[in-house]
Design a protein around this motif. Structure first.
Motif, short mmCIF file in Angstrom:
data_model
loop_
_atom_site.label_atom_id
_atom_site.label_comp_id
_atom_site.label_asym_id
_atom_site.label_seq_id
_atom_site.Cartn_x
_atom_site.Cartn_y
_atom_site.Cartn_z
N GLY A 119 6.63 17.68 -50.67
CA GLY A 119 5.24 17.26 -50.58
C GLY A 119 4.47 17.75 -49.38
N THR A 120 5.08 18.60 -48.55
CA THR A 120 4.38 19.17 -47.40
C THR A 120 3.94 20.58 -47.75
OG1 THR A 120 5.74 17.87 -45.87
CG2 THR A 120 4.54 19.73 -44.95
N SER A 121 2.65 20.79 -47.89
CA SER A 121 2.14 22.09 -48.32
C SER A 121 2.24 23.10 -47.18
CB SER A 121 0.68 21.96 -48.76
OG SER A 121 0.56 21.07 -49.86
N PRO A 122 2.88 24.25 -47.42
CA PRO A 122 2.94 25.29 -46.39
C PRO A 122 1.55 25.75 -46.00
CG PRO A 122 4.50 25.73 -48.17
CD PRO A 122 3.62 24.62 -48.63
N ASP A 123 1.36 26.04 -44.72
CA ASP A 123 0.08 26.57 -44.25
C ASP A 123 0.25 28.03 -43.85
OD1 ASP A 123 1.46 26.43 -41.87
OD2 ASP A 123 0.15 24.94 -40.93
N ALA A 124 -0.77 28.61 -43.22
CA ALA A 124 -0.72 30.03 -42.84
C ALA A 124 0.43 30.29 -41.88
CB ALA A 124 -2.05 30.46 -42.22
N ILE A 125 0.70 29.35 -40.97
CA ILE A 125 1.80 29.53 -40.03
C ILE A 125 3.14 29.58 -40.77
CG2 ILE A 125 3.05 28.46 -38.10
CD1 ILE A 125 0.39 27.32 -37.15
N SER A 126 3.29 28.74 -41.78
CA SER A 126 4.53 28.73 -42.57
C SER A 126 4.75 30.08 -43.24
CB SER A 126 4.47 27.64 -43.64
OG SER A 126 4.05 26.40 -43.12
N TYR A 127 3.71 30.57 -43.91
CA TYR A 127 3.84 31.85 -44.61
C TYR A 127 3.98 33.02 -43.63
CZ TYR A 127 2.67 29.55 -49.01
OH TYR A 127 2.69 28.75 -50.12
N ASN A 128 3.30 32.94 -42.50
CA ASN A 128 3.44 34.01 -41.50
C ASN A 128 4.86 34.08 -40.97
OD1 ASN A 128 0.73 34.46 -41.82
ND2 ASN A 128 0.11 33.62 -39.85
N THR A 129 5.50 32.92 -40.83
CA THR A 129 6.89 32.90 -40.37
C THR A 129 7.80 33.58 -41.38
OG1 THR A 129 6.45 30.79 -39.25
CG2 THR A 129 8.75 31.41 -39.55
N MET A 150 0.41 33.40 -50.98
CA MET A 150 -0.61 32.80 -50.12
C MET A 150 -1.96 32.78 -50.83
SD MET A 150 0.14 34.36 -46.31
CE MET A 150 -1.20 33.41 -45.58
N THR A 151 -2.29 33.90 -51.45
CA THR A 151 -3.57 34.00 -52.16
C THR A 151 -3.64 33.01 -53.31
OG1 THR A 151 -3.70 36.35 -51.59
CG2 THR A 151 -5.12 35.57 -53.37
N SER A 152 -2.55 32.90 -54.07
CA SER A 152 -2.54 31.99 -55.23
C SER A 152 -2.64 30.54 -54.80
CB SER A 152 -1.27 32.21 -56.06
OG SER A 152 -0.12 31.73 -55.37
N GLN A 153 -2.16 30.23 -53.58
CA GLN A 153 -2.21 28.87 -53.06
C GLN A 153 -3.46 28.61 -52.22
OE1 GLN A 153 0.35 26.43 -53.88
NE2 GLN A 153 0.49 28.09 -55.36
N SER A 154 -4.38 29.59 -52.21
CA SER A 154 -5.64 29.46 -51.46
C SER A 154 -5.42 29.24 -49.97
CB SER A 154 -6.51 28.33 -52.04
OG SER A 154 -6.80 28.56 -53.41
N VAL A 155 -4.36 29.85 -49.44
CA VAL A 155 -4.10 29.81 -48.00
C VAL A 155 -4.68 31.08 -47.39
CG1 VAL A 155 -2.35 29.71 -46.20
CG2 VAL A 155 -2.01 28.46 -48.34
N ALA A 156 -5.68 30.93 -46.56
CA ALA A 156 -6.37 32.09 -45.99
C ALA A 156 -5.46 32.80 -44.98
CB ALA A 156 -7.66 31.65 -45.30
N PRO A 157 -5.38 34.13 -45.04
CA PRO A 157 -4.57 34.86 -44.06
C PRO A 157 -5.17 34.74 -42.67
CG PRO A 157 -5.86 36.39 -45.39
CD PRO A 157 -6.03 35.03 -46.00
N SER A 158 -4.30 34.74 -41.68
CA SER A 158 -4.73 34.67 -40.28
C SER A 158 -4.44 36.02 -39.61
CB SER A 158 -3.98 33.56 -39.55
OG SER A 158 -2.59 33.87 -39.47
N ALA A 293 3.99 30.71 -57.79
CA ALA A 293 3.32 29.54 -57.21
C ALA A 293 4.20 28.31 -57.33
CB ALA A 293 1.98 29.31 -57.92
N ALA A 294 5.02 28.24 -58.39
CA ALA A 294 5.88 27.06 -58.57
C ALA A 294 7.09 27.11 -57.67
CB ALA A 294 6.33 26.97 -60.03
N ASN A 295 7.58 28.31 -57.37
CA ASN A 295 8.79 28.45 -56.57
C ASN A 295 8.68 29.66 -55.68
OD1 ASN A 295 11.41 28.55 -55.56
ND2 ASN A 295 12.12 29.76 -57.29
#
Length: 339
Positions: A119-129, A150-158, A293-295
């Motif tokens: 239930g914790t949604s990854p953010d840009a830092i998570s994906y960048n890691t 990231m794009t499919s989850q609407s997480v903006a790139p940093s 997006a699911a996995n």
């Protein structure tokens, strides 16, 4: 004993036993990477009936990462959860950074999956890691999959996203792909980034044949790189020393921007650029992972994983025992390794 003495002095000074006091003591061990003392403070905290919280997890992970004890970081993460702590996005990202520091793309990905499943949604830092883990093993395909996710989850790139994305492209000399990422950065409203532009210059120098015109154009527009010990050799590899001298003469005639110096007239190409930090090699476990997006698992076609030194690890599935994640849900010197 030392931990108990410190706690006794705190009590004498009027401090009350609390999760804030103990978590602060644990976090103070980060600077010296003193994991032993941090563990003693945690044990003393529990002996006093004080339950850990999210800050306690972050503090323990910080000490473990500082001590390069990434296996223990996982163990302490799970123990704190079992004893009542609820990890948030910051705690998960700290755990991900520890695995990424080993270049462990597979395990970083598994923990990111577990993070999403709880239930914790990854953010840009998570994906960048995770992107940096892909870069550590030069896995371009996996990096592209993570960006798509990231794009499919609407997480903006940093800014960190683009810096991680260009890394696997440098050694391939794919300056066109890096140029596309730089254009995407610009369209996203990000300012110019000398680090990404340096990567572009290195890729130009690695291309077959070298991309001389593109390298010169980027260098002219990046005064921040005019005195850069890595960018200069890359440029000269791409355009040749004779053309560099002509370029330098033109820049001298035009004059440098305020606060900037002209490139060196005769750069010392014998200087050795700073070498990158050595990373343990990882070997990916067998299995198929499909990124969606699911996995957010990494594709089975990814290659180049590295094998680390032995560490004590735990399985991410232990975080929540009743939840599972389905497997489908330069002419002068070589400068590529300095980016």
């Amino acid at each position: 004993a030392a931990a108990q003495e410190t706690v006794a002095r705190m009590r004498a000074a009027g401090f009350q036993d609390s999760v804030i006091s103990f978590s602060s003591l644990i976090h103070a061990c980060t600077a010296s990477a003193d994991l032993e003392s941090a563990e003693r403070f945690f044990s003393e905290m529990r002996s006093q009936g004080v339950k850990p919280d999210a800050f306690t997890i972050i503090a323990m992970l910080s000490v473990c990462n500082a001590a390069a004890q990434y296996g223990k970081a996982e163990s302490w993460f799970l123990r704190a959860i079992r004893e009542g702590a609820a990890p948030g996005i910051t705690a998960y990202n700290s755990l991900l950074r520890g695995r990424s520091a080993l270049g462990d793309m597979h395990r970083t990905d598994l923990w990111l999956q577990r993070m999403a499943a709880t239930g914790t949604s990854p953010d840009a830092i998570s994906y960048n890691t995770l992107l940096n883990s892909c870069a550590h093993v030069s896995d371009r395909a996996a990096s592209e999959k993570v960006l798509d996710l990231m794009t499919s989850q609407s997480v903006a790139p940093s800014q960190g996203t683009f810096r991680a994305l260009v890394k696997p492209l440098v050694a391939e000399g794919d300056y066109k792909a890096i140029g596309g990422l730089l254009k995407r950065r610009e369209n996203s409203g990000w300012p110019r980034d000398p680090i990404c532009e340096r990567a572009f210059l290195i890729a130009c120098s690695k291309a077959k044949p070298p991309a001389a015109d593109e390298a010169e154009k980027t260098f002219r527009g990046s005064p921040e790189l005019w005195r850069d010990d890595v960018a200069l050799p890359a440029l000269i590899t791409a355009i040749g020393l004779g053309r560099y001298r002509k370029l330098r003469a033109m820049l001298a005639e035009e004059g440098p921007p305020p606060g900037r110096k002209l490139p060196e007239e005769e750069p010392n190409l014998g200087r050795k650029p700073p070498s990158p930090r050595e990373r343990p090699q990882m070997q990916r476990p067998a299995g198929t992972f499909v990124l969606s997006a699911a996995n957010p698992g990494l594709p089975a076609s990814s290659r180049g994983a590295r094998k680390p030194a032995a560490v004590n690890t735990v399985e991410p599935s232990q975080v929540v025992s009743h939840t599972s994640v389905r497997s489908s849900a330069a002419g002068t010197k070589d400068v590529s390794s300095t980016f």
